[in-house]
Design a protein around this motif. Structure first.
Motif, PDB file in Angstrom:
ATOM      1  N   LYS A  40      -4.829  -9.792  -0.387  1.00 36.42           N
ATOM      2  CA  LYS A  40      -4.850  -8.468  -0.999  1.00 36.42           C
ATOM      3  C   LYS A  40      -3.420  -7.957  -1.118  1.00 36.42           C
ATOM      4  CE  LYS A  40      -8.075  -5.569   0.283  1.00 36.42           C
ATOM      5  NZ  LYS A  40      -8.827  -4.488   0.938  1.00 36.42           N
ATOM      6  N   TYR A  41      -3.072  -7.511  -2.337  1.00 40.64           N
ATOM      7  CA  TYR A  41      -1.741  -6.984  -2.601  1.00 40.64           C
ATOM      8  C   TYR A  41      -1.887  -5.714  -3.426  1.00 40.64           C
ATOM      9  CZ  TYR A  41       3.104  -6.762  -4.171  1.00 40.64           C
ATOM     10  OH  TYR A  41       4.382  -6.358  -4.418  1.00 40.64           O
ATOM     11  N   HIS A  42      -1.493  -4.578  -2.874  1.00 45.33           N
ATOM     12  CA  HIS A  42      -1.612  -3.274  -3.532  1.00 45.33           C
ATOM     13  C   HIS A  42      -3.032  -3.002  -4.017  1.00 45.33           C
ATOM     14  CE1 HIS A  42       2.541  -2.078  -3.380  1.00 45.33           C
ATOM     15  NE2 HIS A  42       2.909  -3.264  -3.790  1.00 45.33           N
ATOM     16  N   GLY A  43      -4.025  -3.356  -3.218  1.00 46.67           N
ATOM     17  CA  GLY A  43      -5.408  -3.061  -3.541  1.00 46.67           C
ATOM     18  C   GLY A  43      -6.081  -4.076  -4.431  1.00 46.67           C
ATOM     19  N   SER A  44      -5.355  -5.075  -4.937  1.00 49.97           N
ATOM     20  CA  SER A  44      -5.943  -6.104  -5.789  1.00 49.97           C
ATOM     21  C   SER A  44      -5.982  -7.428  -5.047  1.00 49.97           C
ATOM     22  CB  SER A  44      -5.128  -6.285  -7.066  1.00 49.97           C
ATOM     23  OG  SER A  44      -5.178  -5.124  -7.845  1.00 49.97           O
ATOM     24  N   TYR A  98      -9.653   1.805  -9.417  1.00 49.70           N
ATOM     25  CA  TYR A  98      -8.224   1.556  -9.239  1.00 49.70           C
ATOM     26  C   TYR A  98      -7.875   0.144  -9.706  1.00 49.70           C
ATOM     27  CZ  TYR A  98      -3.707   0.851  -7.038  1.00 49.70           C
ATOM     28  OH  TYR A  98      -2.391   0.575  -6.817  1.00 49.70           O
TER      29      TYR A  98
END
Length: 136
Positions: A40-44, A98
């Motif tokens: 997971k990176y910045h919510g993605s 998001y």
């Protein structure tokens, strides 16, 4: 700079689909690093496969967590609908959507998000599926 050996991991992406031996595992001072398939990176969710299924699942879980934290407001029968609507639009919907502007969605992906949103809106409106009220 200090690197934590227990927390440091790596992900291998083979975009050319060539049969490449990945046996030489990266290591820090002799201790091999753990290989992961996604992170997971910045919510993605970043993964070697170009699929948004895990991203949708992650955003759905995040939206339900936000929903549960605001359940007292959203499902209170004495709370005015206008306030419920504002809370939903400002807190729950952004948690659900998001990063979705970057997704290449199929019709089924849109339907999944629509179904989740309708379940949440029905509950906040005090309407159940058994009432047989259309989604207008």
């Amino acid at each position: 700079m200090r690197v934590n050996r227990e927390k440091t991991v790596y992900m291998y992406c083979n975009f050319s689909n060539a049969n490449v031996d990945v046996s030489p595992c990266p290591s820090i001072e002799g201790s091999p690093l753990k290989r992961i398939e996604e992170f997971k990176y910045h919510g993605s969710i970043v993964a070697p496969k170009a699929s948004i299924d895990r991203d949708i699942q992650n955003r759905t879980q995040t939206a339900w967590l936000k929903w549960r934290s605001l359940y007292g407001i959203l499902c209170d029968s004495l709370m005015p609908i206008k306030i419920k609507d504002n809370v939903y639009k400002r807190a729950v919907r952004p948690a659900l959507l998001y990063g979705s502007e970057c997704w290449m969605m199929r019709k089924t992906d849109e339907q999944k998000i629509h179904v989740i949103e309708m379940i949440m809106l029905r509950c906040s409106g005090g309407v159940s599926i058994m009432d047989k009220i259309r989604n207008n």
